[in-house]
Motif scaffolding. Structure first.
Motif, PDB file in Angstrom:
ATOM      1  N   ASP A 148     124.265 -68.680  34.350  1.00  0.00           N
ATOM      2  CA  ASP A 148     123.592 -69.198  35.532  1.00  0.00           C
ATOM      3  C   ASP A 148     122.380 -68.295  35.809  1.00  0.00           C
ATOM      4  O   ASP A 148     122.516 -67.065  35.830  1.00  0.00           O
ATOM      5  CB  ASP A 148     124.551 -69.173  36.717  1.00  0.00           C
ATOM      6  CG  ASP A 148     123.917 -69.724  37.984  1.00  0.00           C
ATOM      7  OD1 ASP A 148     124.159 -70.889  38.306  1.00  0.00           O
ATOM      8  OD2 ASP A 148     123.169 -68.960  38.649  1.00  0.00           O
ATOM      9  N   PRO A 149     121.183 -68.873  35.997  1.00  0.00           N
ATOM     10  CA  PRO A 149     119.986 -68.035  36.160  1.00  0.00           C
ATOM     11  C   PRO A 149     120.096 -67.000  37.275  1.00  0.00           C
ATOM     12  O   PRO A 149     119.620 -65.871  37.131  1.00  0.00           O
ATOM     13  CB  PRO A 149     118.872 -69.056  36.443  1.00  0.00           C
ATOM     14  CG  PRO A 149     119.329 -70.285  35.742  1.00  0.00           C
ATOM     15  CD  PRO A 149     120.824 -70.306  35.918  1.00  0.00           C
ATOM     16  N   ASP A 150     120.734 -67.371  38.395  1.00  0.00           N
ATOM     17  CA  ASP A 150     120.873 -66.403  39.487  1.00  0.00           C
ATOM     18  C   ASP A 150     121.753 -65.238  39.059  1.00  0.00           C
ATOM     19  O   ASP A 150     121.509 -64.077  39.451  1.00  0.00           O
ATOM     20  CB  ASP A 150     121.462 -67.083  40.724  1.00  0.00           C
ATOM     21  CG  ASP A 150     120.474 -68.017  41.403  1.00  0.00           C
ATOM     22  OD1 ASP A 150     119.258 -67.850  41.189  1.00  0.00           O
ATOM     23  OD2 ASP A 150     120.913 -68.918  42.141  1.00  0.00           O
ATOM     24  N   ALA A 151     122.787 -65.518  38.257  1.00  0.00           N
ATOM     25  CA  ALA A 151     123.644 -64.440  37.751  1.00  0.00           C
ATOM     26  C   ALA A 151     122.867 -63.538  36.805  1.00  0.00           C
ATOM     27  O   ALA A 151     122.997 -62.300  36.857  1.00  0.00           O
ATOM     28  CB  ALA A 151     124.858 -65.029  37.036  1.00  0.00           C
ATOM     29  N   MET A 152     122.051 -64.126  35.945  1.00  0.00           N
ATOM     30  CA  MET A 152     121.257 -63.334  35.011  1.00  0.00           C
ATOM     31  C   MET A 152     120.321 -62.392  35.762  1.00  0.00           C
ATOM     32  O   MET A 152     120.194 -61.212  35.422  1.00  0.00           O
ATOM     33  CB  MET A 152     120.460 -64.260  34.087  1.00  0.00           C
ATOM     34  CG  MET A 152     121.316 -65.134  33.194  1.00  0.00           C
ATOM     35  SD  MET A 152     120.359 -66.414  32.334  1.00  0.00           S
ATOM     36  CE  MET A 152     119.424 -65.411  31.158  1.00  0.00           C
ATOM     37  N   ALA A 157     118.975 -56.943  37.571  1.00  0.00           N
ATOM     38  CA  ALA A 157     118.554 -56.037  38.642  1.00  0.00           C
ATOM     39  C   ALA A 157     119.578 -54.919  38.849  1.00  0.00           C
ATOM     40  O   ALA A 157     119.207 -53.746  39.029  1.00  0.00           O
ATOM     41  CB  ALA A 157     118.352 -56.827  39.935  1.00  0.00           C
ATOM     42  N   THR A 158     120.862 -55.276  38.810  1.00  0.00           N
ATOM     43  CA  THR A 158     121.907 -54.272  39.013  1.00  0.00           C
ATOM     44  C   THR A 158     121.914 -53.237  37.891  1.00  0.00           C
ATOM     45  O   THR A 158     122.024 -52.034  38.127  1.00  0.00           O
ATOM     46  CB  THR A 158     123.284 -54.948  39.109  1.00  0.00           C
ATOM     47  OG1 THR A 158     123.297 -55.864  40.210  1.00  0.00           O
ATOM     48  CG2 THR A 158     124.384 -53.909  39.299  1.00  0.00           C
ATOM     49  N   ALA A 159     121.805 -53.720  36.655  1.00  0.00           N
ATOM     50  CA  ALA A 159     121.808 -52.797  35.513  1.00  0.00           C
ATOM     51  C   ALA A 159     120.635 -51.826  35.588  1.00  0.00           C
ATOM     52  O   ALA A 159     120.796 -50.612  35.363  1.00  0.00           O
ATOM     53  CB  ALA A 159     121.763 -53.582  34.203  1.00  0.00           C
ATOM     54  N   HIS A 160     119.460 -52.327  35.919  1.00  0.00           N
ATOM     55  CA  HIS A 160     118.295 -51.446  36.048  1.00  0.00           C
ATOM     56  C   HIS A 160     118.498 -50.454  37.194  1.00  0.00           C
ATOM     57  O   HIS A 160     118.175 -49.261  37.062  1.00  0.00           O
ATOM     58  CB  HIS A 160     117.037 -52.266  36.275  1.00  0.00           C
ATOM     59  CG  HIS A 160     116.518 -52.966  35.052  1.00  0.00           C
ATOM     60  ND1 HIS A 160     116.366 -52.336  33.834  1.00  0.00           N
ATOM     61  CD2 HIS A 160     116.104 -54.259  34.860  1.00  0.00           C
ATOM     62  CE1 HIS A 160     115.882 -53.191  32.946  1.00  0.00           C
ATOM     63  NE2 HIS A 160     115.726 -54.364  33.537  1.00  0.00           N
ATOM     64  N   ARG A 161     119.025 -50.930  38.304  1.00  0.00           N
ATOM     65  CA  ARG A 161     119.221 -50.052  39.474  1.00  0.00           C
ATOM     66  C   ARG A 161     120.205 -48.930  39.159  1.00  0.00           C
ATOM     67  O   ARG A 161     120.020 -47.786  39.613  1.00  0.00           O
ATOM     68  CB  ARG A 161     119.722 -50.882  40.653  1.00  0.00           C
ATOM     69  CG  ARG A 161     120.081 -50.067  41.889  1.00  0.00           C
ATOM     70  CD  ARG A 161     120.346 -50.971  43.098  1.00  0.00           C
ATOM     71  NE  ARG A 161     121.374 -51.946  42.845  1.00  0.00           N
ATOM     72  CZ  ARG A 161     122.690 -51.717  42.939  1.00  0.00           C
ATOM     73  NH1 ARG A 161     123.118 -50.501  43.270  1.00  0.00           N
ATOM     74  NH2 ARG A 161     123.571 -52.664  42.723  1.00  0.00           N
ATOM     75  N   LEU A 162     121.224 -49.234  38.366  1.00  0.00           N
ATOM     76  CA  LEU A 162     122.239 -48.241  38.028  1.00  0.00           C
ATOM     77  C   LEU A 162     121.878 -47.410  36.801  1.00  0.00           C
ATOM     78  O   LEU A 162     122.618 -46.499  36.420  1.00  0.00           O
ATOM     79  CB  LEU A 162     123.591 -48.927  37.810  1.00  0.00           C
ATOM     80  CG  LEU A 162     124.179 -49.637  39.035  1.00  0.00           C
ATOM     81  CD1 LEU A 162     125.481 -50.334  38.678  1.00  0.00           C
ATOM     82  CD2 LEU A 162     124.389 -48.651  40.183  1.00  0.00           C
TER      83      LEU A 162
END
Length: 327
Positions: A148-152, A157-162
């Motif tokens: 789902d595009p929103d999940a992607m 964003a989460t991976a980059h933030r972490l």
């Protein structure tokens, strides 16, 4: 090394049309297509890009964390994946929807026409990658696959933030996303995966030229079918890795996912990118020789023999120690 693989989990309905799509299409009528292809074979198989990639990593001895949404019919598929080394604890199981469906018809020239029904994948945006990382241990890399595009977007964003390195693999969803979404998915990725058609579509979707994209990613890996793989990085000449040949192509579905499994495994083992791509090519050819995306088996001897025949004995010898456990 933990690898988190996000993306679709699906059931594949694979059909074979014993003719050529091109012979059924009338150029002057492409805006009003109404066709029915009489298939002579149907295979119902497990699939979904995240599940396929995780399956390949599991066969190579990893314990990949599968991150995606499945339906109320997932129990048998869940058991299959766990039996093949995949950690499914992070899979969200819907109470009301069925697991996604991929319906694909392949003609005698290996062209494909497919339809994807999202089903439970619509719940994927509710998955919190940060929470999963806390429960399973921070992954050394996160592949963000078609979902789902929103999940992607959320996972990226989460991976980059972490601070988790990201492998961007938007593939089939490039047709659905807009310019801003395409840019968010690939900008800052350590690795970017596309096939040749998707590479051109990505340039169109982002509005960035190849050089602009390379300035924003680490390595852009483009699969080229029987021509092999191209690896491109900013400021360096493209590296071409030939495919592992075969005379027994049975079904092309899932070959790209198997390539990603091999490449990510080589990356996790800190191999040079050319060596990782060679393993990916060997795995892709293994899948080409079977029907379905998770019906193949891996053995150390077979992989090393394929690498020996294509890339030489020195290359094969360098693979043997790490692949010795594969059976």
């Amino acid at each position: 090394m933990r690898i988190a693989v996000t993306g679709s989990i699906a059931t594949d309905h694979l059909m074979v049309f014993p003719g050529r799509f091109a012979e059924q299409l009338i150029k002057e009528q492409l805006e009003r297509v109404s066709l029915s292809f009489l298939a002579d074979r149907l295979e119902v198989r497990r699939g979904g890009v995240a599940a396929n990639i995780s399956f390949g990593l599991g066969l190579l001895g990893f314990d990949p964390v599968l991150v995606g949404a499945a339906g109320l019919d997932f129990a048998e598929y869940d058991s299959w994946l766990r039996a093949h080394g995949v950690d499914t604890s992070a899979v969200r199981v819907s109470d009301t929807l069925h697991t996604a469906r991929f319906v694909c018809t392949t003609d005698q020239d290996q062209n494909q026409i497919a339809t994807f029904y999202a089903g439970a994948m619509a719940e994927a945006p509710r998955i919190d990658l940060a929470e999963i990382a806390g429960l399973t241990g921070g992954p050394a890399l996160v592949l963000v696959g078609a979902d789902d595009p929103d999940a992607m977007l959320r996972h990226t964003a989460t991976a980059h933030r972490l601070g988790f390195p990201v492998a961007a693999d938007p593939s089939q969803q490039l047709a659905r996303i807009d310019r801003d979404q395409a840019r968010q998915l690939v900008d800052g990725a350590r690795w970017l995966f596309t096939n040749e058609y998707e590479a051109a579509l990505l340039i169109e979707r982002t509005g960035w030229a190849k050089e602009d994209l390379l300035d924003r990613v680490g390595t852009w890996i483009t699969t080229l079918g029987e021509a092999g793989v191209s690896l491109a990085s900013s400021g360096a000449p493209d590296l071409r890795v030939p495919a592992v040949p075969t005379e027994r192509i049975i079904d092309p579905t899932g070959a790209g996912d198997a390539f990603r499994s091999g490449f990510l495994a080589g990356t996790a083992w800190e191999w040079p990118q050319e060596q990782a791509a060679r393993l990916g090519c060997a795995m892709a050819t293994t899948v080409l020789e079977s029907v379905g995306t998770q019906e193949y088996k891996l053995t150390s001897s077979d992989l090393v023999a394929r690498i020996d025949q294509t890339y030489g004995s020195d290359a094969a010898q360098s693979f043997e120690p790490q692949l010795a456990h594969v059976s």
